[in-house]
Structures are given as C-alpha cells and as structure tokens.
Design a protein around this motif. Structure first.
Motif, PDB file in Angstrom:
ATOM      1  N   HIS A  20       0.838  -1.200   0.000  1.00 44.33           N
ATOM      2  CA  HIS A  20       0.000   0.000   0.000  1.00 44.33           C
ATOM      3  C   HIS A  20       0.878   1.257   0.000  1.00 44.33           C
ATOM      4  CE1 HIS A  20      -2.753  -3.078   0.980  1.00 44.33           C
ATOM      5  NE2 HIS A  20      -2.768  -2.945   2.284  1.00 44.33           N
ATOM      6  N   LEU A  40      -3.148   3.674   1.827  1.00 41.20           N
ATOM      7  CA  LEU A  40      -4.087   2.999   0.931  1.00 41.20           C
ATOM      8  C   LEU A  40      -5.412   3.744   0.851  1.00 41.20           C
ATOM      9  CD1 LEU A  40      -4.929   0.518  -0.782  1.00 41.20           C
ATOM     10  CD2 LEU A  40      -5.576  -0.604   1.358  1.00 41.20           C
ATOM     11  N   MET A  51      -4.129   3.758  -6.092  1.00 41.27           N
ATOM     12  CA  MET A  51      -3.136   2.709  -6.272  1.00 41.27           C
ATOM     13  C   MET A  51      -2.896   2.486  -7.771  1.00 41.27           C
ATOM     14  SD  MET A  51      -2.165   1.611  -3.175  1.00 41.27           S
ATOM     15  CE  MET A  51      -2.192   3.322  -2.588  1.00 41.27           C
ATOM     16  N   HIS A  90      -1.926  -3.346  -7.297  1.00 36.63           N
ATOM     17  CA  HIS A  90      -3.233  -3.663  -6.721  1.00 36.63           C
ATOM     18  C   HIS A  90      -4.206  -4.186  -7.774  1.00 36.63           C
ATOM     19  CE1 HIS A  90      -1.613  -1.610  -3.223  1.00 36.63           C
ATOM     20  NE2 HIS A  90      -2.621  -2.108  -2.534  1.00 36.63           N
ATOM     21  N   CYS A 110      -3.287  -7.854  -8.257  1.00 38.97           N
ATOM     22  CA  CYS A 110      -3.670  -8.675  -7.103  1.00 38.97           C
ATOM     23  C   CYS A 110      -5.173  -8.908  -7.054  1.00 38.97           C
ATOM     24  CB  CYS A 110      -3.188  -8.014  -5.813  1.00 38.97           C
ATOM     25  SG  CYS A 110      -1.398  -8.072  -5.599  1.00 38.97           S
ATOM     26  N   HIS A 111      -5.952  -7.891  -7.381  1.00 36.80           N
ATOM     27  CA  HIS A 111      -7.398  -8.064  -7.395  1.00 36.80           C
ATOM     28  C   HIS A 111      -7.816  -9.032  -8.500  1.00 36.80           C
ATOM     29  CE1 HIS A 111      -8.058  -3.959  -5.225  1.00 36.80           C
ATOM     30  NE2 HIS A 111      -7.822  -4.946  -4.387  1.00 36.80           N
ATOM     31  N   HIS A 164      -0.376 -10.621  -2.656  1.00 37.91           N
ATOM     32  CA  HIS A 164       0.291  -9.313  -2.640  1.00 37.91           C
ATOM     33  C   HIS A 164       1.796  -9.459  -2.418  1.00 37.91           C
ATOM     34  CE1 HIS A 164      -2.861  -6.107  -2.656  1.00 37.91           C
ATOM     35  NE2 HIS A 164      -3.642  -7.158  -2.431  1.00 37.91           N
TER      36      HIS A 164
END
Length: 358
Positions: free
Chosen positions: A179, A235, A240, A244, A247-248, A262
């Motif tokens: 983050h 964050l 971001m 991110h 990762c999502h 992450h």
C-alpha cells in the motif's frame, strides 16, 4: 525533504478514531458506549470464532451475537447472509475482529445498512483505515470507495498480534508495504502521505525479520502494527496502480489467499514500474537499499512466504487469462501497460523467480 517548493497537491484526511497500544482491547466497551450502541454483532472468520466469543463475553449484554462466516475476498453471498443475521438480531452496530477478510465483511455490512463499525485488527492488513471495499461475485472482484465504508473506530492492540504465526505475519506485513510503496508514485500523491509511506515501510521491513525469528518480541510486534497502520492510511488516502490491479484480478479469479498474493506480486510490479518512477525509486532506496524490488523479494523469502503464485494455487494456464484481465478496466499506472512485459511479469511471479526490470 519530500516537499518540493513548486509542488501542488490536494490532501484529504479520512475521519476515524484510532486507539493504539498494549491491552487497548479493554477500551472496547467504552467505545461501544461512546457510539451509543446497544446491540453489536461480533464478526470473525470460522478460524477465529474463539476470539469472537471472548470478545462477545468481554462486551457482555451489548453483544447481540456472533457471525463467524467471514472469508477472503468478501463474497457478496456471505455479506447477504450476515446482513440477514444483523436484521434478525436487531443489531445496531458491528465489531470486526481479525484480518482483512473480517474487516471487509464489516465494511460490506456497514455500506448496506448504515450501521457504525468498530474494527479490532489482529493482522497487518491495513484495510481498517480505508473507505475502500473489494467484493467478489461470480469469480470477479470489484472495488468501490465510499465514506460510508470507513470504520468509525479502530482499536489496535499489539497483544492481539502476538499469536499471529511468523509466516502469516510476514505476508500480512508485506501486503501492508505494498500500500505504501504504490502511494509513493500514485497520481494523487502528496508529501504528507509520502512521509507516512516511508515511515510505514521502514517500520515493517525492520520488524518482520525479527518477528520471524522471535514471534513474541513485543517491540517488533508494536513496530509492525504501527507500520501497518501508517500503510493503511496510505491505501485509504491516494490511488493505487498496477500492483493492486493485478492482485485483485489474480486473487479474485483464482481464489488465492490475499496477503500471499500481494507478497508475491509486489516485487515484480515494482520492478515493472521502476523506469517510470525515478523519484519514488530513490525514496524506496532510502529505506530498502539499492534495489527495492529485489529487497522485497528477499524479505519475502526471509519470512517464509510461498515461492510463487503456482505454490498458492494458481494454475500455469491461468497466466494468459490473468494477462488478459489485467487490461480490462485497467487502473492508472505510471508506466503504460504492455502485453508481453505484463505476461512476463505474471509468469515470473507464478514461478517464484526474482523480479526483473524490463
């Protein structure tokens, strides 16, 4: 100095009350009273049900009940079940104890019902400091931001993190570092958040190896939780980028554990962006050393993190699918997304190879 005299920026501070220290869980009943709540639903994962039961006993008659069904990626159907319990018990608030999964459930309930929420983190996820909610439905993870998602109170009790296993401490902590790392080159970055980002990264990167060696080191645990708090603020305050997004996409598509995903992707995403972020790269060098991406990869190895996305359940044939999804509704990123380099990034992360700057 992180501030440049010619720099312009906008800084928005998120509201919220933070209580930090050792034994601070004792203040929970007072915080429930301060919010004017009469019947709160205690939330946890199935694994942490015993902690939820202890918390409910501590609250006493103001505990309406327990919902121990939180799971990673905050599936919408689980949230619907929890809201039904809230309504059936007449709860007027929620208390979430645990990591990002439980915090996410509390947020999802709050944004649907308008109920206030108190979060008691037991990991270094940082989600408790953000007005951001990620939810999964039909294998797709989406995120949204809304002031109604932000918890009213966060109680950080260092003592509650002493039982977090060393490897989980490490991956949770590196997830928090992600983050802050992306906050340093966010499109809406500002010097206040950059200060917090560097302090958070420094605290966590110094504490995590000590925790891995001695999980009961109270000073290291306090430093890690402090760092996670700062990284969580980052964050919640700025946008971001690629890390991110990946990762999502990957976590939601293949139902992979959040913190481990992450931890594995961060060094590779950072290396991909390195040519486009010279200022942030120099700032990261001040706390991580000459090659920040490699330093984070080595930190993951030191704390016993899994050695690649393949090791946590992503199939090799999923590399192409993840590459394609990375280009659907992409986040802003300092370096334009290029298909072959992105595929190579994901392939290296799948293998557990060291990061490489293209």
């Amino acid at each position: 100095m992180l501030f440049s005299p010619g720099q312009s920026f906008t800084y928005t501070a998120n509201p919220g009350r933070v209580i930090f220290g050792h034994g601070t869980i004792a203040q929970l009943p007072d915080e429930i009273e301060r919010l004017g709540l009469k019947r709160v639903l205690v939330l946890s994962t199935p694994f942490q049900r015993s902690e939820a039961e202890k918390l409910a006993q501590h609250i006493g008659e103001k505990a309406a009940g327990i919902f121990a069904g939180a799971v990673m990626h905050t599936p919408v159907n689980v949230t619907q079940d929890a809201v039904a319990v809230v309504n059936a018990l007449g709860a007027d608030g929620v208390v979430a104890i645990g990591g990002g999964s439980t915090t996410g459930l509390g947020k999802a309930i709050a944004v649907r019902t308008g109920l206030p929420q108190i979060v008691v983190p037991t990991t270094y996820a940082g989600s408790e400091m953000t007005p951001i909610l990620g939810e999964t439905s039909d294998g797709t993870k989406t995120t949204r931001s809304d002031p109604a998602i932000l918890p009213e109170v966060v109680i950080y009790d260092v003592d509650l993190t002493l039982g977090l296993p060393p490897m989980l401490s490490g991956t949770s902590g590196i997830n928090a570092i992600a983050h802050a790392a992306e906050a340093l080159y966010a499109w809406d970055r500002n010097p206040v958040i950059s200060l917090m980002a560097l302090e958070g990264i420094s605290a966590l990167s110094g504490a995590l190896p000590t925790i891995n060696h001695n999980p009961s080191d109270r000073d290291a645990r306090a430093a890690a939780l402090y760092g996670a708090w700062l990284c969580g603020i980052c964050l919640g305050a700025v946008g971001m980028a690629l890390h991110h997004k990946l990762c999502h996409v990957i976590g939601g598509t293949f139902d992979l554990p959040h913190a481990e995903t992450h931890t594995i992707i961060l060094p590779h995403a950072l290396a991909y962006n390195a040519p486009a972020i010279p200022e942030a790269w120099q700032q990261l060098q001040s706390v991580l050393g000459d090659d920040p991406a490699l330093a984070l990869h080595q930190l993951a190895l030191k704390v016993g993190a899994p050695h690649g996305l393949g090791a946590i359940g992503m199939p090799e044939e999923g590399i192409d699918e993840a590459t394609g999804r990375a280009f659907a509704n992409p986040y802003w990123n300092p370096r334009p997304l290029e298909e072959n380099p992105i595929r190579q990034l994901i392939a290296r992360a799948w293998q557990g190879a060291p990061p490489a700057k293209d």
